[in-house]
Structure formats: structure tokens, C-alpha cells
Scaffold this motif. Structure first.
Motif, mmCIF file in Angstrom:
data_model
loop_
_atom_site.group_PDB
_atom_site.id
_atom_site.type_symbol
_atom_site.label_atom_id
_atom_site.label_comp_id
_atom_site.label_asym_id
_atom_site.label_seq_id
_atom_site.Cartn_x
_atom_site.Cartn_y
_atom_site.Cartn_z
ATOM 1 N N GLY A 1 0.908 -1.476 0.008
ATOM 2 C CA GLY A 1 -0.079 -0.404 -0.125
ATOM 3 C C GLY A 1 0.743 1.407 0.079
ATOM 4 O O GLY A 1 0.604 2.482 -0.772
ATOM 5 N N TYR B 1 -8.095 -0.062 -2.788
ATOM 6 C CA TYR B 1 -6.643 -0.479 -3.038
ATOM 7 C C TYR B 1 -5.524 0.003 -2.169
ATOM 8 O O TYR B 1 -4.260 0.329 -1.714
ATOM 9 C CB TYR B 1 -5.823 -0.841 -4.764
ATOM 10 N N ALA B 2 -6.103 1.332 -1.803
ATOM 11 C CA ALA B 2 -4.799 2.111 -1.739
ATOM 12 C C ALA B 2 -5.383 2.631 0.282
ATOM 13 O O ALA B 2 -4.504 3.255 0.823
ATOM 14 C CB ALA B 2 -4.769 3.520 -1.941
#
Length: 363
Positions: free
Chosen positions: A175, A199-200
Motif C-alpha cells: 500500500g 486498494y489504497a
């Protein structure tokens, strides 16, 4: 776990109530001018969402991992059904209001309906379609609900402490690397490209799950941690405070320097801080577990309904009573709190709680 005084640890209720209050204060800035003394709080109210993520990782992680402690397998159908009963009824009611009652919207335009129904509105987010924008965090959590059980089933085929630790570390380190790349590639679109996509934003959920892994599979480590509740709280507060400093420049309109580093490394540091505070809240030696904050248990129960409705209700209050809300004074605060509380109570008792009772009967 019980205290000698009350028979109940109240820390998780307090944290959940605190998280939703932080988010509500943050969104107050949309509806009018606030007293200057409140701005440092409201600027950083978005961090309440990260606290929600840590809480979800901890609570859902226990549901997913606990069967494996006794050698059983998680029943995926049962797990997903319980999550559906918990989330979908209230969410779909609010979504229907956004879709079919334009006056309900806190912004005129919203993303296509299918993106909300598929929990993908946090991908490709744009501020020109920001009605019901706070649904982005629900999208992150839904993706977490879908992926965590599958990942756990894969990891428990051949259980390994090193393998589990490596996966958790890979999520956090990956990340950081991904956000670094996104900040370099989209320096003018940090919030839309980094803040919202799932996804972050996995750090908080990962920290919550990591706490569960220690609690269930390394109980000696967990008990050692639980003896230091005050130290955990202090260390967590230091982590959260350092992230506040990182993002201070960004809140003042500066997206460079420490603010960009805040985006890159601040999220995992913030998640660590909230995770340490959460661990303190379930420790007998933690102040949050010992003190029952008046109203915290009620706010915790209403937190999901409040989160869903507070922005559109705040907008309705501002539009319907402009004389009271511009500029904001004591009357507007009372009106705002009463309206948000009323809407949350209606949604909770009219939709959320009946479906929870139905879930208990069905499952």
C-alpha cells in the motif's frame, strides 16, 4: 473479558461513538461556517473513517478466524448472509432516497446507480458526482468482506505464522509503494486517486485483523499487551498525533512536502495508532474499558444509521432553515443534532433493527 466494577468493557462502544462523531463534525464544514476553535477538530474528522476500518478489521476478523481456532471451517454462506442482513437493508433504503428523491441529495449529481449497487463507486470517483460520496467507505468494507474469508481459507490450508505475517506486511508495504506511485503520477488528484480506492485504503482493516491474529493464535503475546493498557493508549495517541501534523498542511491547501508524505505513510501510521488505542480499549488496564461514557452505547448502536444519513439530513436542514444555519450558531447545532438523531433513530428502528432480528431468526 470483564471488569470487577461493571461486568462490561465499554471501550469499543466509546471508540465507535467517537468515530461517527468525528465524521459528522468533519462534514459540518460542508453546511456552513464553524467556530474557529472547532476547525482543528473538523479538519481531521475524516480520520474517524480510519478508526471504523480498524474496528471492522478487528470485529469481522474475529468472526472469520475464530472457527479455525477450534479446528472448524468458516461457513461462507452463513457469513455473507449475516453481512447482507447487517448492511444491505439500511444502505438500500438510503440509496433509494438518493436515487429517487433529488431533494435528499447533498449534491445535485451522483455516480451511476449501478456503481452504488455493485459497491464500486469509489473507483474512478469524481467530485462532480459526489452525492452520497461517503458510501466509498462502505465499498472498501464490502471488498474486505468478500476477500478476507477467501484469503483466510487459503492461508489455513497449511497454517504458518511466517506466512501470515508476510501477507499482512505485504499489504501494508504494498500500500505504501502503491500510494507513492499514485502521488507521483497524479500529483493534482491525490484525494480522488489515493483516498477513495479500496486498494489504497487497506491499512486500517489489516491492523484490525493483525490484532485478532495475535489475540487468537498468540494468546501469550496478547495477554502481555493487555497488561499495558495505558502505555498502548499513549503510544497510539502519539501515532495519531503525528499523522495530524502530516496532514495539517494539506488541510490548509498545501498538497506538497509533509502532506504528500502523509498520504504515502500516514495511513498505515494512523491505522497503527488507532489499533493501539483499540487494544487499550479492551484491556482491563485501559482507561476506555473502565469508563462508561454516557450515551456512547446508544451512539454506537446508531452509528451505521448516523453515518448513512447525516450528510443528506444536514443538507436538508441547511436548505430548509437558512436563517438558522447561516451563519451557524447554537440554534443550528441543536437543529442539526436533533434532525440527524431523528433520522438515524427512524432508520435504525424502522429498517436496521427489524432485519437484524430477522437475521437471528433465519440464521
Amino acid at each position: 473479558m470483564k471488569t470487577a466494577h461493571t461486568g462490561r468493557l465499554h471501550g469499543l462502544d466509546t471508540l465507535r461513538a467517537f468515530a461517527v462523531l468525528m465524521v459528522m463534525l468533519y462534514h459540518l464544514t460542508i453546511f456552513g461556517e464553524l467556530p474557529l476553535r472547532l476547525l482543528p477538530v473538523t479538519y481531521h474528522g475524516w480520520m474517524g473513517v480510519d478508526l471504523f476500518f480498524v474496528l471492522s478489521g478487528f470485529l469481522i476478523g474475529q468472526q472469520v478466524l475464530r472457527p479455525h481456532v477450534s479446528g472448524q471451517r468458516l461457513q461462507l454462506g452463513d457469513f455473507y448472509a449475516r453481512r447482507a442482513f447487517r448492511i444491505l437493508p439500511a444502505y438500500l433504503v438510503v440509496l433509494a432516497l438518493y436515487a429517487f428523491v433529488p431533494a435528499w441529495r447533498d449534491y445535485p449529481h451522483m455516480a451511476p446507480l449501478w456503481k452504488y449497487l455493485t459497491f464500486t463507486m469509489n473507483f474512478g470517483f469524481t467530485f462532480s458526482q459526489r452525492a452520497f460520496s461517503h458510501a466509498w467507505s462502505l465499498c472498501v468494507e464490502e471488498h474486505f468482506y468478500l476477500l478476507l474469508p477467501v484469503l483466510v481459507m487459503l492461508l489455513t490450508r497449511r497454517p504458518s505464522v511466517r506466512k501470515t505475517a508476510a501477507v499482512l506486511a505485504a499489504v501494508v508495504v504494498g500500500g505504501i509503494a502503491l500510494r507513492w506511485w499514485l502521488v507521483l503520477r497524479y500529483p493534482e488528484e491525490i484525494w480522488t486517486k489515493v483516498y477513495y480506492p479500496s486498494y489504497a485504503r487497506l491499512d486500517g482493516l489489516t491492523v484490525g485483523v493483525a490484532l485478532v491474529v495475535v489475540r487468537l493464535f498468540r494468546p501469550a503475546w496478547w495477554q502481555r499487551m493487555m497488561r499495558h493498557g495505558h502505555a498502548l493508549f499513549f503510544a497510539g495517541a502519539v501515532c495519531v498525533g503525528s499523522v495530524v501534523g502530516m496532514f495539517r498542511a494539506m488541510n490548509l491547501g498545501d498538497d506538497t512536502g509533509s502532506a504528500k508524505w502523509g498520504v504515502i505513510v500516514g495511513f498505515p501510521l494512523l491505522a497503527l495508532g488507532w489499533g493501539l488505542i483499540l487494544a487499550s480499549s479492551v484491556s482491563r488496564n485501559g482507561v476506555l474499558s473502565r469508563v462508561k461514557v454516557p450515551g456512547a452505547q446508544t451512539l454506537a448502536a446508531l452509528a451505521f444509521a448516523l453515518y448513512l444519513t447525516h450528510k443528506p439530513v444536514g443538507h436538508l436542514v441547511m436548505v430548509s432553515f437558512p436563517a438558522m444555519t447561516q451563519p451557524q450558531g447554537p440554534g443550528s447545532w441543536v437543529l442539526y443534532v436533533a434532525a440527524c438523531s431523528g433520522a438515524a433513530v427512524v432508520l435504525y428502528f424502522g429498517v436496521e433493527r427489524p432485519f437484524l432480528k430477522l437475521r437471528d431468526r433465519v440464521l
